[in-house]
Enzyme design. Structure first.
Site, PDB file in Angstrom:
ATOM      1  N   GLY A  16     -12.536  87.997  30.000  1.00 57.35           N
ATOM      2  CA  GLY A  16     -12.669  89.236  30.770  1.00 57.35           C
ATOM      3  C   GLY A  16     -11.277  89.690  31.178  1.00 57.35           C
ATOM      4  CG  ASP A 127      -5.464  75.985  27.353  1.00 60.88           C
ATOM      5  OD1 ASP A 127      -4.701  75.677  26.411  1.00 60.88           O
ATOM      6  OD2 ASP A 127      -5.902  77.138  27.520  1.00 60.88           O
TER       7      ASP A 127
END
Ligand code: ADP
Ligand code: MG
Length: 455
Positions: A16, A127
């Site tokens: 988003g 990550d």
């Protein structure tokens, strides 16, 4: 939502948008991550996990969670705004001018302190990259983007699903070997190398070369201006066998870093904005509009003894020969259709933020390579999900890990016998715990309540 006014869009991705927002009637600024909630309940749970995990973290070097709420099929996570952007941009702005070693060590120690905090809570970030590490005007490092993070529980086991960014992915992932806390360390090493050289350690013109470089752990040496300590640190972090790689606790105990650790710790004590239990932090539960107190995070998982008998550790099939390296060595060159673009300084590979996050099944190196051959190499800076065989027994033991019979000693140092003075130090494996993904199915509201409940 009406408490905030949107000032600008600062990031856009698969999830988003990331918005810079102002708190109404104040000068306070925050980042609001607006995440489209997927339809399936499993995927929805994954999205909410980011808010749950960020809320659990309370550390001066981790982006501070403020609140989370849902509206119009979106999840909103409001967090501290890091006004100096991310580390990748900072590296790009250098235009080839190297950072002084004290800056590098100061940043690196802060990253390690953040990773230590999350690993203590049995969470893997999965990550870690310069794009997910932020800076503030006080030169404080903040680890962010918990969108790929996972809670893990049982010691002595491993995760078989991996989320990560190919350039920062450790050899064990390409080798189809299990993933654990040491894999975060590898990614941390990539960031350390980037701030030392302003380049990624494993730059390559093709997927084949990228994976080969990672699996062989071959990288150009650091510029000569940097110390032996820094060179030896990088060398140890880039050990391809995760068991040989230091844990974050071991890194932070290094003689060469202790002074910096103390400086960072005292600076953090002096900074009132970083004190935990800030009453302004809260979690809004979805729909109920109920505000609850800031999480007084106590470790959810009691640290388990890592001295369990070796027999507790799961074993993988031995003798499998189809390792990535094997396959790659016999493969025709995989060239991406678009070569990686370099930035103005010629150092950092650009990538398109707008592309959707992609997923692949990682059952065998050949399958993976087939998929990769259709992918642009510049997409290797994006976050991916790699689904692996479910049971650890199905994970192949790769040839790259050549001492498959070796005891599960951790942080051992079989290399550098002559040149590494730290080899002489007494060592402990206690802080090196491997852990696996949590199985439990817990809804996010009760999870948030659990975190926020002072008991
Ligand atoms: P994703 O990588 O999943 O797209 P991130 O959480 O990394 O999501 O946010 C996307 C972008 O928004 C970042 O790369 C950064 O530019 C910006 N951003 C996110 N969080 C912050 C923050 N706390 N402070 C400043 N910028 C941020
Ligand atoms: Mg990110």
């Amino acid at each position: 939502m009406e408490n905030y006014k949107v000032l600008s869009v600062i990031g856009e991705g698969s999830f988003g948008r990331a918005l810079l927002v102002g708190l109404q009637n104040t000068a306070e600024k925050y980042v609001m991550k607006e995440i489209r909630l997927p339809k399936s309940s499993a995927a929805m749970k994954e999205s909410r996990q980011e808010a749950v995990l960020l809320a659990k973290m309370k550390h001066p070097n981790i982006v501070k969670f403020r609140e989370a709420f849902e509206a119009d099929d979106h999840l909103y996570i409001v967090m501290e705004y890091c006004d100096r952007g991310d580390l990748l941009d900072t590296i790009k702005h250098q235009r080839g001018k190297l950072f002084p070693e004290h800056t590098i060590l100061h940043w690196f120690v802060q990253m390690c302190l953040a990773v230590q905090h999350i690993h203590e809570k049995r969470v893997l970030h999965r990550d870690i990259k310069s794009k997910n590490i932020f800076l503030t005007h006080t030169r404080t490092i903040k680890l962010g983007d918990f969108g790929s993070a996972r809670v893990l529980s049982s010691p002595m086991a491993y995760v078989c699903t991996y989320v990560g960014t190919p350039y920062y992915v450790p050899p064990e992932i390409w080798e189809n070997l299990p993933y654990n806390n040491k894999s975060d360390i590898w990614s941390l090493g990539c960031v350390l190398y980037e701030i030392c050289t302003l380049k990624h350690p494993f730059q390559a013109g093709s997927w084949k070369n990228l994976i080969l470089k990672i699996c062989r752990g071959t990288y150009s040496p650091l510029p000569s201006q940097y110390s032996y300590e820094l060179r030896s640190l990088i060398k140890q972090i880039f050990r391809k066998d995760p068991r040989q790689r230091p844990s974050v606790n071991t890194i932070l105990k290094r003689r060469g870093l202790l002074k910096v650790v103390n400086v960072c710790a005292s600076a953090q004590l002096d900074d009132p904005s970083d004190l935990p239990n800030d009453e302004s932090s809260s979690i809004i539960q979805p729909r109920k509009e109920q505000r609850v107190a800031a999480p007084d995070v106590s470790p959810l998982y009691v640290a388990q003894e890592s001295t369990s008998p070796l027999s507790d550790r799961r074993q993988w099939k031995k003798g499998a020969t189809d390792t990535v390296l094997n396959v790659l060595e016999n493969a025709s060159i995989l060239t991406s259709s678009i070569k990686a673009n370099t930035s103005e300084g010629g150092h950092v590979i650009k990538y398109d933020l707008k592309e959707k996050r992609k997923e692949w099944n990682k059952e065998a190196p050949e399958t993976l390579l087939n998929i990769l051959s259709n992918l642009d190499l510049c997409s290797a800076f994006k976050t991916y999900t790699i689904y692996r065989a479910k049971a650890p027994e199905d994970c192949l033991k790769g040839l790259l890990c050549n001492n498959s019979q070796a005891p599960d000693a951790t942080d051992s140092r079989e290399e550098e016998i002559d040149i590494d003075p730290e080899r002489l130090e007494t060592r402990s494996d206690d802080e090196d715990t491997d852990f696996e993904e949590e199985e439990g199915d817990c809804d996010w509201v009760s999870e948030l309540q659990r975190v926020t409940d002072p008991q």
